[in-house]
Enzyme design. Structure first.
Site, mmCIF file in Angstrom:
data_model
loop_
_atom_site.group_PDB
_atom_site.id
_atom_site.type_symbol
_atom_site.label_atom_id
_atom_site.label_comp_id
_atom_site.label_asym_id
_atom_site.label_seq_id
_atom_site.Cartn_x
_atom_site.Cartn_y
_atom_site.Cartn_z
ATOM 1 N N GLU A 31 30.615 9.866 -11.837
ATOM 2 C CA GLU A 31 29.979 10.734 -12.830
ATOM 3 C C GLU A 31 30.984 11.153 -13.891
ATOM 4 O O GLU A 31 32.176 11.228 -13.631
ATOM 5 C CB GLU A 31 29.409 11.990 -12.150
ATOM 6 C CG GLU A 31 27.888 12.037 -12.076
ATOM 7 C CD GLU A 31 27.176 12.174 -13.422
ATOM 8 O OE1 GLU A 31 27.664 11.661 -14.445
ATOM 9 O OE2 GLU A 31 26.108 12.786 -13.447
ATOM 10 N N ASP A 32 30.455 11.452 -15.066
ATOM 11 C CA ASP A 32 31.324 11.964 -16.128
ATOM 12 C C ASP A 32 31.656 13.439 -15.907
ATOM 13 O O ASP A 32 32.801 13.850 -16.009
ATOM 14 C CB ASP A 32 30.670 11.743 -17.510
ATOM 15 C CG ASP A 32 29.212 12.238 -17.586
ATOM 16 O OD1 ASP A 32 28.658 12.704 -16.565
ATOM 17 O OD2 ASP A 32 28.628 12.139 -18.683
ATOM 18 N N LYS A 85 32.800 21.498 -14.020
ATOM 19 C CA LYS A 85 32.726 22.873 -14.556
ATOM 20 C C LYS A 85 32.273 23.766 -13.409
ATOM 21 O O LYS A 85 31.069 24.044 -13.271
ATOM 22 C CB LYS A 85 31.650 22.946 -15.660
ATOM 23 C CG LYS A 85 32.013 22.353 -16.995
ATOM 24 C CD LYS A 85 30.827 22.604 -17.954
ATOM 25 C CE LYS A 85 30.996 21.883 -19.258
ATOM 26 N NZ LYS A 85 29.751 21.948 -20.078
ATOM 27 N N ARG A 103 30.728 9.239 -27.747
ATOM 28 C CA ARG A 103 31.066 8.689 -26.420
ATOM 29 C C ARG A 103 32.307 7.811 -26.484
ATOM 30 O O ARG A 103 32.978 7.583 -25.483
ATOM 31 C CB ARG A 103 29.896 7.840 -25.899
ATOM 32 C CG ARG A 103 28.613 8.625 -25.631
ATOM 33 C CD ARG A 103 27.621 7.743 -24.892
ATOM 34 N NE ARG A 103 26.265 8.265 -24.858
ATOM 35 C CZ ARG A 103 25.806 9.148 -23.971
ATOM 36 N NH1 ARG A 103 26.600 9.623 -23.040
ATOM 37 N NH2 ARG A 103 24.550 9.553 -24.005
ATOM 38 N N PHE A 124 31.352 23.162 -24.010
ATOM 39 C CA PHE A 124 30.690 21.880 -24.234
ATOM 40 C C PHE A 124 31.704 20.865 -24.742
ATOM 41 O O PHE A 124 32.375 21.080 -25.741
ATOM 42 C CB PHE A 124 29.530 22.017 -25.219
ATOM 43 C CG PHE A 124 28.650 20.810 -25.201
ATOM 44 C CD1 PHE A 124 27.667 20.657 -24.228
ATOM 45 C CD2 PHE A 124 28.826 19.789 -26.128
ATOM 46 C CE1 PHE A 124 26.876 19.520 -24.190
ATOM 47 C CE2 PHE A 124 28.044 18.646 -26.100
ATOM 48 C CZ PHE A 124 27.068 18.522 -25.121
ATOM 49 N N VAL A 125 31.814 19.763 -24.022
ATOM 50 C CA VAL A 125 32.830 18.766 -24.371
ATOM 51 C C VAL A 125 32.202 17.399 -24.673
ATOM 52 O O VAL A 125 31.107 17.085 -24.198
ATOM 53 C CB VAL A 125 33.887 18.617 -23.249
ATOM 54 C CG1 VAL A 125 34.714 19.884 -23.120
ATOM 55 C CG2 VAL A 125 33.246 18.249 -21.906
ATOM 56 N N LYS A 129 24.314 7.394 -19.328
ATOM 57 C CA LYS A 129 25.285 6.550 -20.007
ATOM 58 C C LYS A 129 26.700 7.126 -19.938
ATOM 59 O O LYS A 129 27.676 6.447 -20.223
ATOM 60 C CB LYS A 129 24.897 6.432 -21.499
ATOM 61 C CG LYS A 129 23.502 5.947 -21.747
ATOM 62 C CD LYS A 129 23.184 6.071 -23.255
ATOM 63 C CE LYS A 129 21.723 5.814 -23.499
ATOM 64 N NZ LYS A 129 21.377 6.168 -24.906
ATOM 65 N N GLY A 130 26.767 8.402 -19.595
ATOM 66 C CA GLY A 130 28.026 9.137 -19.703
ATOM 67 C C GLY A 130 29.186 8.593 -18.894
ATOM 68 O O GLY A 130 30.346 8.782 -19.256
ATOM 69 N N ASP A 172 27.973 19.751 -13.847
ATOM 70 C CA ASP A 172 27.722 21.025 -14.503
ATOM 71 C C ASP A 172 27.028 21.912 -13.467
ATOM 72 O O ASP A 172 27.683 22.502 -12.618
ATOM 73 C CB ASP A 172 26.868 20.708 -15.732
ATOM 74 C CG ASP A 172 26.687 21.870 -16.666
ATOM 75 O OD1 ASP A 172 27.587 22.706 -16.752
ATOM 76 O OD2 ASP A 172 25.635 21.945 -17.327
HETATM 77 P P1 IMP Z 1 24.035 18.853 -14.112
HETATM 78 O O1 IMP Z 1 22.869 18.153 -13.524
HETATM 79 O O2 IMP Z 1 23.691 20.227 -14.600
HETATM 80 O O3 IMP Z 1 25.252 18.872 -13.213
HETATM 81 O O4 IMP Z 1 24.363 18.098 -15.459
HETATM 82 C C1 IMP Z 1 25.142 16.989 -15.522
HETATM 83 C C2 IMP Z 1 24.900 16.272 -16.825
HETATM 84 O O5 IMP Z 1 24.796 17.188 -17.942
HETATM 85 C C3 IMP Z 1 26.070 15.374 -17.153
HETATM 86 O O6 IMP Z 1 25.929 14.115 -16.564
HETATM 87 C C4 IMP Z 1 26.029 15.345 -18.668
HETATM 88 O O7 IMP Z 1 25.137 14.333 -19.105
HETATM 89 C C5 IMP Z 1 25.465 16.674 -19.080
HETATM 90 N N1 IMP Z 1 26.533 17.625 -19.486
HETATM 91 C C6 IMP Z 1 26.907 18.746 -18.847
HETATM 92 N N2 IMP Z 1 27.911 19.360 -19.497
HETATM 93 C C7 IMP Z 1 28.184 18.597 -20.575
HETATM 94 C C8 IMP Z 1 29.155 18.716 -21.650
HETATM 95 O O8 IMP Z 1 29.973 19.638 -21.735
HETATM 96 N N3 IMP Z 1 29.132 17.730 -22.570
HETATM 97 C C9 IMP Z 1 28.258 16.678 -22.525
HETATM 98 N N4 IMP Z 1 27.343 16.532 -21.540
HETATM 99 C C10 IMP Z 1 27.312 17.481 -20.574
HETATM 100 MG MG MG Z 2 25.620 12.238 -17.761
#
Ligand code: IMP
Ligand code: MG
Length: 171
Positions: free
Chosen positions: A96-97, A128, A162, A149-150, A40-41, A100
């Protein structure tokens, strides 16, 4: 209530989204474009981005469920909402939002490639880089942020916040 500290204010986000929209518009001139929202992000970012483009675009939606941090090494991702089997001829721009570790996106790109689209590119509002574990090529990045964490502008903490028009750090 959590303590929130503004990290990126509303005007700064809007300026950046406009800048990204202009660049994307230029890069996809004469091409069809499908924006792929990762629920949903990415909802807030995708609609703002789309409305700043002076062209036609299609909207698509996918959803993946994220596993707990302790399961991150399993590399398992559960696809809750998928796109049709055949995407031949489509130019997909995944919106994407935040990136990470990169796990979600490396999975999604591989998955979408099996549907034979004409092209796949990636646009993220936040990145990040310190946290990256999976190698992903990002074509458009809004802001690089430190490992904090944001929330806000689509991003949640336990499904809340959100709706904030800015990005804030949860203290
Ligand atoms: P990845 O698969 O580790 O790259 O994670 C990506 C997902 O983790 C994002 O789409 C977010 O849903 C969640 N996420 C990572 N960091 C944050 C944050 O700082 N705040 C909120 N959601 C986050
Ligand atoms: Mg997400």
């Amino acid at each position: 209530m959590e303590e929130l500290k503004v990290l990126i204010d509303e005007q700064t986000i809007q300026n950046k989204v406009y800048e990204l929209a202009q660049q994307i518009e230029k890069d996809y001139e004469q091409k069809e474009l499908t924006l792929v929202c990762i629920l949903k992000g990415s909802t807030v970012f995708m609609v703002d981005l789309a409305r700043k483009m002076n062209r036609k675009v299609k909207f698509s939606f996918m959803q993946v469920s994220s596993y707990g941090k302790e399961k991150i090494s399993s590399g398992k991702i559960n696809l809750k909402l998928d796109l049709p089997e055949n995407l031949e001829g489509e130019n997909l721009l995944i919106v994407e939002d935040i990136i990470d570790t990169g796990k979600t996106l490396s999975y999604l790109i591989k998955h979408l490639q099996t549907k034979n689209p004409q092209s796949i590119k990636l646009c993220t509002l936040l990145d990040k880089p310190e946290r990256r574990e999976y190698d992903v090529t990002v074509d458009y990045v809004g802001f690089q942020i430190p490992d904090k964490f944001v929330v806000g502008y689509g991003l949640d903490y336990n499904e809340n916040y959100r709706n904030l028009p800015y990005i804030a750090e949860v203290e």
